[in-house]
Design an enzyme around this catalytic site. Structure first.
Site, short mmCIF file in Angstrom:
data_model
loop_
_atom_site.label_atom_id
_atom_site.label_comp_id
_atom_site.label_asym_id
_atom_site.label_seq_id
_atom_site.Cartn_x
_atom_site.Cartn_y
_atom_site.Cartn_z
N ARG A 30 4.29 -30.67 31.77
CA ARG A 30 5.86 -31.03 31.49
C ARG A 30 6.90 -30.80 32.70
NH1 ARG A 30 11.10 -29.76 30.95
NH2 ARG A 30 10.27 -27.65 29.83
N ASP A 31 7.26 -29.62 32.62
CA ASP A 31 8.28 -29.03 33.64
C ASP A 31 7.58 -29.17 34.99
OD1 ASP A 31 10.97 -28.29 34.16
OD2 ASP A 31 10.23 -26.04 34.19
N HIS A 222 12.07 -17.89 31.67
CA HIS A 222 11.56 -19.24 32.42
C HIS A 222 12.28 -19.00 33.84
CE1 HIS A 222 10.40 -23.50 32.10
NE2 HIS A 222 11.23 -23.66 33.46
N HIS A 224 12.16 -19.70 37.92
CA HIS A 224 12.00 -20.54 39.09
C HIS A 224 11.98 -19.65 40.27
CE1 HIS A 224 12.51 -25.04 37.53
NE2 HIS A 224 12.46 -23.98 36.58
N CYS A 255 13.53 -29.12 38.84
CA CYS A 255 14.26 -29.77 37.85
C CYS A 255 14.75 -30.97 38.51
CB CYS A 255 15.70 -28.89 37.67
SG CYS A 255 16.73 -29.86 36.32
N ASN A 264 8.62 -24.11 39.79
CA ASN A 264 8.50 -22.97 38.68
C ASN A 264 7.93 -21.64 39.33
OD1 ASN A 264 9.28 -24.23 35.84
ND2 ASN A 264 8.05 -25.51 36.76
#
Length: 313
Positions: A30-31, A222, A224, A255, A264
């Site tokens: 997903r991300d 979370h 990055h 993003c 990430n």
């Protein structure tokens, strides 16, 4: 598990006060994929998830029920979710509103995540709506999920810095966290969306939230890795008591609405550090790095993970 001596993993040297185990949320499907230049087809996305599950990933965020014209890489998340329903791993999906929630439930979703921005600028850029409007939409989703017995996680974006507004006040982070908990979200993932956080900031945010009554067991990080601080920030989180971390195989992602963000934190790199601390995750690093190599080839780009590159050599 793989023979760590054959892989050349570090000798486990535990530090006092750190846990024996942590939980990793694997974000690559997903991300990870949502911000990549190459868009993977549904078959490849399903294979990625199956590979991650086979490597032992306990939680894999498999897709996002957002408008495909906004995030083309997430088109077909309903089919992806249906095709991975047989896996033992938990397979949450991201939903922005009630329509997304209904589509996710129709595809069989049993666990979802909602996301909100600490800053107004990112809220407007991300989904073209104000923070107030997005919070109302998220509250409606959470209420419906509670009625349906669906587990909900909450993401807080721009916790540590915003590309338009600059530094973010920790009291603003606290305020959003408290509002999310008020409408029913207990587990909160604190997002360093553009990768500007440093360990001191991470510690301050966690202390502020826990000091106001939010249990440390309800917090996740979370990170990055834009400025190479992600592992240091995880270490700060570990020391502060956090036991859940988000990461993405091969360091994929970023993003799509914050152009300064890079990938990430790489799951590969996180596993290496945790192995050196004697902390178990249930994930096989050998299988994970093989998956990272496969994913990087599918995306036609080298991995950003230092561990993935080292083991490939």
């Amino acid at each position: 598990m793989s023979d760590i001596r054959a892989l050349g993993l570090p000798t486990a040297s535990p530090l006092a006060g750190l846990p024996d185990t942590v939980e990793i949320w694997e974000m690559a499907p997903r991300d990870g994929l949502q911000a990549e230049a190459s868009i993977l087809g549904i078959d490849d996305r399903v294979e990625l998830i199956e590979r991650l599950a086979a490597a032992g990933c306990p939680v894999i965020e498999v897709g996002s029920f957002v408008r495909p014209d906004r995030v083309p890489a997430m088109a077909g998340s309903d089919e992806v979710l249906r095709r991975v329903s047989h896996l033992q791993a938990r397979t949450p999906v991201l939903v922005p509103n009630l329509r997304g929630y209904e589509l996710a439930r129709a595809a069989g979703a049993e666990e979802i995540a909602v996301f909100l921005s600490v800053t107004e600028s990112f809220s407007q850029s991300n989904l073209g709506a104000s923070r107030e409007a997005m919070e109302a939409a998220a509250a409606a989703v959470v209420a419906r999920a509670a009625a349906d017995g669906v587990r909900v996680r909450g993401y807080l974006s721009m916790v540590f810095g915003d590309p338009w507004e600059g530094a973010v006040n920790v009291r603003d982070v606290l305020g959003l966290a408290q509002r999310m908990r008020a409408f029913g979200v207990s587990e909160l993932s604190l997002g360093d969306t553009i990768g500007v956080a440093t360990p001191g900031q991470v510690t301050e945010v966690i202390r502020t939230l826990t000091g106001e009554g939010i249990p440390i067991t309800d917090l996740a990080l979370h990170m990055h890795d834009t400025y190479g601080q992600a592992l240091a920030n995880v270490a700060a989180g570990l020391a502060a008591g956090v036991r859940v971390f988000d990461a993405s195989a091969a360091g994929t992602g970023g993003c799509p609405f914050a152009k300064s963000a890079t990938g990430n934190l790489a799951t590969d790199d996180l596993l290496w550090m945790l192995a050196g601390l004697g902390i178990r995750t249930g994930i096989d690093l050998d299988a994970l790095t093989e998956t990272s190599a496969w994913l990087s080839a599918a995306l036609r780009k080298p991995p950003t993970s230092r561990v993935a590159m080292a083991l490939a050599r």
